[in-house]
Design an enzyme around this catalytic site. Structure first.
Site, mmCIF file in Angstrom:
data_model
loop_
_atom_site.group_PDB
_atom_site.id
_atom_site.type_symbol
_atom_site.label_atom_id
_atom_site.label_comp_id
_atom_site.label_asym_id
_atom_site.label_seq_id
_atom_site.Cartn_x
_atom_site.Cartn_y
_atom_site.Cartn_z
ATOM 1 N N LEU A 219 42.650 53.863 47.245
ATOM 2 C CA LEU A 219 42.654 52.482 47.703
ATOM 3 C C LEU A 219 41.802 51.673 46.738
ATOM 4 C CD1 LEU A 219 42.110 52.741 51.594
ATOM 5 C CD2 LEU A 219 44.276 52.510 50.354
ATOM 6 N N ASP A 220 42.169 50.415 46.536
ATOM 7 C CA ASP A 220 41.361 49.546 45.689
ATOM 8 C C ASP A 220 39.980 49.347 46.307
ATOM 9 O OD1 ASP A 220 43.600 49.246 44.085
ATOM 10 O OD2 ASP A 220 44.262 47.418 45.104
ATOM 11 N N GLU A 221 39.043 48.939 45.485
ATOM 12 C CA GLU A 221 37.656 48.779 45.935
ATOM 13 C C GLU A 221 37.551 47.885 47.166
ATOM 14 O OE1 GLU A 221 33.295 47.346 44.127
ATOM 15 O OE2 GLU A 221 35.127 47.203 42.917
#
Length: 340
Positions: A140-142
């Site tokens: 998942l993106d930050e």
């Protein structure tokens, strides 16, 4: 087929359907291991029938099959004792699912990254008395929150990688976006590639990789002349920043996603660099039993202020059946809702 972890090995009790099969075929089909990896196991004499090293063409009988090594390994990250433990939503001997808070990385990109989800997972593994390499199956993106799948050992990692490549792992997101979608539901099929002008950014481009995102509009809200939409999004492919890029291309960037045209709105809390994108549900067939594993997690606290706009929609989602599924409820600051 019964597959158990026993120390630093995998213990496999073949079922009746496997009797008479070649050992190599059992490993590549029933255990979903890549052929090259299986050849390495035989070369290193890590495949045993009973207590005797097996060959690829040996036939499976009633003796238990053992795969040695590949379970007990160093965590792969250091200095995890000073960070919080990961919040684990589901766990068994072969896989586990973690709730990722917004604003932290999945794994360190350099020595300066000392509090990532990998560090928190290592802390949790240590607390369980397990020495396992931290192996995420997807990312998942930050700024994105929600469900992240991990493999508990090297064999499960290969099987789950295959399941991901074959699109048997279903990932469903909730997104809060600016504007109104062109249709109440649809599929976005636009190729995605790197933005040559901005490092770390992606864009829709003809030369990019195929990417497909399904979406459903769950509700709309107008405030001070601006419209916001609450969406369910389901990935058909897993390109970097896929949902963010696709929605921005349609003129509906995600709230708080400043990289892709979104901005903060009244009531949206993103002190932890979060964006309004949440991996709310993860579903997959278990790599060894075939049973469906479904994990859901409530929205994080950063959604509290804006979700009052969609309170009725969310209440209906929490109480209504969607096939065999129920949606996460309005957030209460902690994750809950585990099913397997």
């Amino acid at each position: 087929m019964n597959v158990q972890v026993q120390g630093d090995m995998l213990l496999i009790q073949p079922d009746r359907r496997a009797l008479g099969s070649e050992v190599a075929r059992l490993l590549t089909t029933a255990l979903a291991l890549p052929e090259g990896f299986v050849r390495t196991l035989f070369h290193q004499q890590r495949v045993l029938l009973g207590a005797v090293p097996a060959t690829p063409t040996d036939l499976v009988g009633k003796s238990k099959l053992r795969l040695t090594g590949g379970v007990v390994e160093p965590y792969g990250v250091d200095d995890w004792g000073a960070v919080p433990m990961a919040e684990v939503l589901h766990a068994d001997d072969h896989l586990f699912v973690v709730n990722k808070p917004p604003g932290i990385l999945i794994h360190p990109g350099g020595a300066e990254d000392r509090d990532t989800l990998a560090h928190r997972v290592a802390h949790w593994l240590y607390a369980q008395g397990l020495e396992r390499k931290v192996r995420h199956v997807h990312r998942l993106d930050e700024g994105t929150s929600g469900c992240v799948l991990y493999a508990a050992h090297a064999y499960a990692a290969r099987a789950l990688d295959r399941a991901l490549a074959e699109r048997r792992i279903e990932r469903t997101y909730l997104a809060l976006v600016h504007g109104r979608l062109p249709q109440r539901q649809g599929r976005i099929e636009l190729r995605i590639g790197r933005d040559r002008h901005v490092a770390g950014k992606y864009r829709v481009t003809r030369s990019g990789k195929p990417a497909s995102t399904e979406y459903w509009v769950l509700g709309e809200h107008s405030q001070r002349g601006h419209t916001f939409s609450l969406l369910e999004c389901r990935l058909q492919t897993g390109r970097t920043h896929q949902i963010r890029v696709h929605l921005n291309h349609l003129g509906c960037p995600i709230v708080g996603d400043t990289l892709y045209g979104g901005h903060r709105v009244l009531g949206w809390r993103n002190e932890s660099s979060g964006i309004a994108l949440h991996a709310a549900r993860l579903a997959l067939p278990h790599p060894y039993t075939g049973e469906q594993v479904t994990v859901r997690v409530d929205l994080p606290a950063s959604w509290q202020g804006v979700l009052q706009w969609f309170a009725r929609t969310m209440a209906e989602m929490a109480g209504a059946k969607r096939g065999d599924d129920e949606w996460p409820s309005i957030p209460r600051g902690t994750a809950r809702g585990i099913e397997s």
